[in-house]
Design a protein around this motif. Sequence first.
Motif, short mmCIF file in Angstrom:
data_model
loop_
_atom_site.label_atom_id
_atom_site.label_comp_id
_atom_site.label_asym_id
_atom_site.label_seq_id
_atom_site.Cartn_x
_atom_site.Cartn_y
_atom_site.Cartn_z
N PRO A 228 -4.26 9.57 -3.64
CA PRO A 228 -4.52 8.23 -4.17
C PRO A 228 -3.58 7.20 -3.56
N ILE A 229 -4.08 6.00 -3.39
CA ILE A 229 -3.28 4.90 -2.86
C ILE A 229 -3.10 3.86 -3.96
N ILE A 230 -1.85 3.51 -4.21
CA ILE A 230 -1.52 2.46 -5.16
C ILE A 230 -1.28 1.19 -4.36
N GLN A 231 -2.10 0.19 -4.60
CA GLN A 231 -1.97 -1.09 -3.90
C GLN A 231 -1.50 -2.16 -4.87
N ASP B 171 0.86 -1.18 0.00
CA ASP B 171 0.00 0.00 0.00
C ASP B 171 0.90 1.24 0.00
N ALA B 172 0.90 2.02 -1.09
CA ALA B 172 1.78 3.19 -1.21
C ALA B 172 0.99 4.40 -1.68
N TYR B 173 1.38 5.57 -1.19
CA TYR B 173 0.69 6.80 -1.55
C TYR B 173 1.27 7.40 -2.83
N GLY C 255 -3.61 8.25 -9.79
CA GLY C 255 -2.54 7.57 -9.06
C GLY C 255 -1.85 6.56 -9.93
N PHE C 256 -2.62 5.62 -10.48
CA PHE C 256 -2.07 4.63 -11.39
C PHE C 256 -3.16 4.26 -12.39
N PHE D 215 -2.00 -4.61 -9.77
CA PHE D 215 -2.20 -3.26 -9.25
C PHE D 215 -3.68 -3.01 -8.95
N PHE D 216 -3.90 -2.24 -7.88
CA PHE D 216 -5.24 -1.78 -7.52
C PHE D 216 -5.14 -0.30 -7.11
N GLY D 217 -6.21 0.43 -7.32
CA GLY D 217 -6.28 1.82 -6.87
C GLY D 217 -7.30 1.96 -5.76
#
Length: 875
Positions: free
Chosen positions: A382-385, A358-360, A521-522, A419-421
């Motif tokens: 946004p959080i990039i998971q 989990d990254a911002y 975010g992604f 990847f998930f947002g």
Amino acid sequence: MKKALLLLLFAASCIQYATAQFTVTGKVTDKDRVSLTGVTIAEKGTVNGAYSDENGSYTLTVKKVPATLVYSYVGYATQEIVVSGDASLDVIMNDAATELAAIEVVGSRSLNRSITNTPVPIDYIDIKKISNEMGQLDVNQLLHYLAPSFNANKQSGADGADHTDPATLRGLGPDQTLVLINGKRQHQSSLINIYGTRGRGNTGTDLDAIPISSIDHIEILRDGASAQYGSDAIAGVINIVLKKSTGEFTGNIGAGTNLAKYRFDDKSFDGGKITLGANYGFKIAKNGYLNLSGDYMNTGHTNRANIPADWYPGNTDVRNEFGEAAGQGVGFMGNLEIPLSDKTDVYAFGGYNYRKTDAYAFTRVADESRNVISIYPEGFDPIIQTEIGDITAAAGIRTKLGEWNFDFSDAYGSNKFHFFGDNTLNASLEEASPTSFDDGGTKLSQNTLTLDVSRFYKEVMSGMNIAFGGEFRSENYQIFTGEEGSWKTYGPVIFSIDSVFDDYGTFVALDTTFRPGGSQGFPGFRPANEVDETRTNVGGYVDVEIDLTDDFMIDAAIRAESYSDFGGTINGKLAARYAISNNFALRGSVSTGFRAPSLAQVYFNQTFTNVQNGQIFDAVIANNVDPITVALGIPPLKEETAVTGSLGFTAGNGKGFTATVDGYYVKIKDRIVLTGQFDNSDPIIGPTLDALNVTAAQFFTNAVNTTTIGLDVVLNYSLTLGNNDRLGFSFVSNINSMQVDEVNTTGLLEGKEDSYFGPRDSAFLVNSAPRSKFNLGIAYSHKDFSANLHINEWAPLTFYDFDPKPYTYDMKFTVDLTLGYNISDNISLNVGAVNLFNTYPDYYDPYQTESGGAWDAVQMGFDGTFLFAKVGLKF
């Protein structure tokens, strides 16, 4: 629960008093009866142990009857001897890797070559011993502090690279170092580093997918080895050797936290970490084993985004969240060997690792087109998971026919990056937008069939080893799509219309801003990005090592490879070692090398949607076979080629002091990089992009030639002060200088070198390793107490901002401290601090750094002090 735990600790601490004690004394020598200083003598199943002194003598008080004593020393085969009472026991240590089941020392195909007498520099990292003694909790960071030219950078705001550290050897690319497990080729990650990261445009191997509790030791060959191992070994080879111990349980419990600073709240700590690890081996038949390991890790976010306003007034709102990613992970590994006869063994190893991270990403402020006020009134982060799954499986058979050794194996591996947002939106859907998306991802799989054959001729000169073999490898790379809302632009949807006036106040035009599409975010992978590509390669080698005399040996190797997509290559290597005395030897090598373009570099592509004048256009990372790439004259990717050389010496006094000093030279042509962005405003290529409905494009291409020279120094000195006291000193350093010699553009893009690969890009490449990195270690132990102090030097780094204007991070020093105590024969405790004095790099304008924070991804990190405690268990 607390009472039960206290009773358990009390009972364990009393074991040593409830059991009869006895004493074992003796002397440890090599086969020539030369005393060995610093040999570890450990009582199996406990933390009890001793070291041999400068005369090879030792005394160990043993706590249980009967007891198994384990004698271990770098370069020598580990021995286990059972004792049942007071004894005088002299032990002769034999060279490592002389039995059938031996794993080759990396850098040599000879089963008679130990790590101490190879012609090339090899670091030996005893992971099973040091993992509890240092504050670093993963493989990458342990090697970052222990190996002279290994660097692993923590990232923030770099999308996928936030979730797995890009690691380099000698400052070369993450994909220019080959990784082996038990001597077998390990697969790479499916992630290709793209945004704001070291190793940009490269793939690499995810070392953290290997449970640290499963690792016995790591060998790092700091020398070009393509002629021995094939592609990816330009910088060197990392060989991870798994544990094969039996009848002993080892476990560890670790916890730690960072001292919080530069946060928006009043928290004193953040980035909390918890680790659990366990290992146990079962004996099979006489010499067989099944060794099983499992690890768990939980990591929390750090945040260093709230920098003082007077640092860069008005420029502190790029990110509300800047720091290390959070995540949870679990990993398992098994290592098996079954003897079928005195001459034949079957073996296998394999494991699975799963991580959810989990990254911002960068902040979206409230009043911009990327935000919808009704969803996020104050903007959002946004959080990039990611969900990362990694599989390793290998099996083989070793046998001896006459005097020939045969090893046939099949190794499979795969890595999936999904990847998930979260905490995000698709602005073109406005109020109807979801706040989380499945963004799709990438997957890489690899299968390698290998046959290795060798024979040692003892009667030829002072010994000759002949080895040859072949390899067949298949690789598959996939990109799979995300859900529609993660990538699609619905509309166009107008965000705002502003009137534009000239300097005289006269109305000129209307400026219309449209809402962008896709997950913030992604952006997700779309159907047009889908890839499912396979290639194969076949290779063969011959490797001859000759001891011309007892003091002088040479090694010559040649290897040919043929790839189904780009063709073939032949590489060679010549290395030599000359022992002037028992305590001093010269060594050197020269070789050619190559690295095949990875399937990710050939086929990775991603699309970002822009809206201009009400029309939807694409900005793309185009793959190597895309019509855009072809139209702009970007040639098909080919292999990188290299010439490498090293020259150095090893020295020792036989009384605890050793030294290795090795200079190196690496010249690489046609390095593959990701270019900067070319847009449709360019008068030459703009019409071509417009015709393809593309506003901007960038590519992977063989664009850069580099030259690297450097020096590695490793000094160690240990003293045994009586039987219960030991004092050790270590000095590990790397001096590294990389020069970008040439940037090669295509005819259509000639003169655009600054966009192709400009000063900013060059600085990121050069700073993959600092110009110098020093680590001074001091270790002291007295009976059950130990202390370890490390002083680290981090050299200056110069980057370029977007102007481009240079800025420098000055030299810094950090101090690490660990204090340890053996609570009982079975339990040890270590506590300490990494970066004890909370030292930070120099800061810079967040609008100009690649990370969007006050610090780029520099080697010393930007999270400050990390406090930790580790409990080690042995039964």
